[in-house]
Every structure is written in structure tokens, then in C-alpha cells.
Design an enzyme around this catalytic site. Structure first.
Site, PDB file in Angstrom:
ATOM      1  CG  HIS A   9      -0.036  -0.110   2.295  1.00 22.96           C
ATOM      2  ND1 HIS A   9       0.556   1.128   2.798  1.00 22.96           N
ATOM      3  CD2 HIS A   9       0.635  -0.471   3.370  1.00 22.96           C
ATOM      4  CE1 HIS A   9       1.205   0.656   4.094  1.00 22.96           C
ATOM      5  NE2 HIS A   9       0.566  -0.413   4.391  1.00 22.96           N
ATOM      6  CB  THR A  12      -0.043   4.945   6.642  1.00 22.19           C
ATOM      7  OG1 THR A  12       0.633   4.995   7.237  1.00 22.19           O
ATOM      8  CG2 THR A  12      -0.434   4.146   5.534  1.00 22.19           C
ATOM      9  CG  ASN A  15       4.301   3.747   6.182  1.00 19.72           C
ATOM     10  OD1 ASN A  15       3.045   3.208   5.568  1.00 19.72           O
ATOM     11  ND2 ASN A  15       3.942   2.566   7.358  1.00 19.72           N
ATOM     12  CG  HIS A 150      -0.596  -4.477   4.902  1.00 17.84           C
ATOM     13  ND1 HIS A 150      -0.925  -3.440   5.220  1.00 17.84           N
ATOM     14  CD2 HIS A 150      -1.433  -5.610   4.353  1.00 17.84           C
ATOM     15  CE1 HIS A 150      -2.451  -3.334   4.931  1.00 17.84           C
ATOM     16  NE2 HIS A 150      -3.044  -4.497   4.762  1.00 17.84           N
TER      17      HIS A 150
END
Length: 204
Positions: A9, A12, A15, A150
Site C-alpha cells: 500500500h 500512511t 509510516n 502489506h
């Protein structure tokens, strides 16, 4: 021959803050959404037949951006969600090291043996993920299949398909929206690309 595109992905908020995220739902950052758009442009050239996604929002949003761009719907596979990191979720690596030093040390040196408090083990992640991967590949021969998942889950899938022991878990990296390609040949599986982020070159 079936071709599997295993893709992490987009970035975020966690992250960016270097926090551990597992099954917690964390939104894509603005950079993550932009990464997904660049990924979508790249995949438009690949003649994709199906898009599957983890049920966690960061993966699904990435998949949705790709699907909208290439005209494919997204099918959800809860089995390819991220590893449950239990008591480590929401903590930085420094915080984990301070609070769970012995287990964190084991995770860094023998990750295949580590049992994170309240979480899953690598083998548990691999077993649930590979079961659905094999089912999808068998169900869709000679297709190009995208699975947006992920980092940890993707690594366990790759290791299984290439007959690599989970003890080597720390030896490969997965960046945000990295593309991994595996061809399923009759005789064996072939890793075509690993952690490919060439589509993000203009973003950096």
C-alpha cells in the site's frame, strides 16, 4: 502462465511517523495517495485482469485508486491483511526496544521464532495468506492478478512461493507501493521483480 503482482500500500501517517502498524486502520497520507496514482499509471500498461486487496483501509484505498484508473473493480481478501503486531502497534521501534527488549532482539535476529505479545507469528501470517493466494491463482489461470497488501504479509508470501525460509525475513525490503512480480510457470515460480518503485522516480 499466471502472473501475480504483489504490491504494498501507499504511505500512511504512521509510516511517516515510523510507528508500527499491523491490523490497526491507518489512513494514507497525501503522499501515499499520490504514490497510488503513480502506481495506477504504471499498472495501466500491464493488462491487469483482477485486483484484490486487503480489507485494511490503507490497502483498499490504494487498490481503489488503481482500480478507478484502469477500470477494474476491487475484491477484498481479509486473509492478506497485515500481520497483527499486538502490543507493538502504534509504537516506534525505539519504544518497542525499551518496553519489549528481549522479544524485539529476537525479532531482529530470529524473526521466525518471535512471538509478539498479543500478536501473530510470521508462520501464522504466511499460512493464512498463502492459502488464499494459491486459491486465487488456481481459480484464474493465465491471468494477470494484482494483490495489494502489506510489507510483512507480502514478504511471507514471496518466501513461500520461492521456497525461502522465514528466518531470512529481514533480508528483503518492501517500500510503499513497491511492485513484486511472480510468474507461475508449470515447473516452478519465478521472481521477475522485487521491491520495484521505478514508478515513483518523478515523485522524489
Amino acid at each position: 502462465m499466471s502472473r501475480l503482482y504483489l504490491i504494498r500500500h501507499g504511505e500512511t501517517i504512521w509510516n511517516r511517523e515510523r510507528k508500527t502498524q499491523g491490523i490497526k486502520n491507518v489512513s494514507l497520507s497525501e503522499t501515499g495517495k499520490l504514490q497510488a496514482k503513480y502506481l495506477a499509471k504504471r499498472l495501466k500498461k500491464e493488462n491487469i485482469d483482477f485486483i484484490y486487496s486487503s480489507d485494511l483501509s490503507r490497502a483498499y484505498k490504494t487498490a481503489e485508486i488503481v482500480g478507478n484508473h484502469i477500470g477494474k473493480s476491487v475484491q477484498i481478501l481479509p486473509e492478506i491483511r497485515e500481520m497483527n503486531f499486538g502490543d507493538w502497534e502504534g509504537l516506534t521501534l525505539n519504544e518497542i526496544d525499551k518496553k519489549f527488549h528481549d522479544i524485539y532482539n529476537q525479532w531482529n535476529h530470529t524473526p521466525h521464532l518471535a512471538k509478539i505479545p498479543g500478536g501473530e507469528t510470521l508462520i501464522q501470517v504466511q499460512e493464512r495468506a498463502i492459502k488464499v493466494v494459491n486459491r486465487i491463482i488456481k481459480k484464474n489461470p493465465n491471468k494477470n492478478i494484482v494483490m495489494i497488501s502489506h510489507g510483512t504479509t507480502i514478504k511471507t508470501i514471496i518466501f513461500y512461493l520461492l521456497d525461502i525460509d522465514l528466518s531470512y525475513y529481514k533480508k528483503i525490503k518492501q517500500d510503499n507501493t513497491a511492485i513484486n512480480i511472480i510468474d507461475f510457470k508449470k515447473e516452478y515460480n519465478v521472481l521477475v521483480k522485487l521491491n520495484d518503485t521505478c514508478h515513483l522516480l518523478n515523485l522524489k
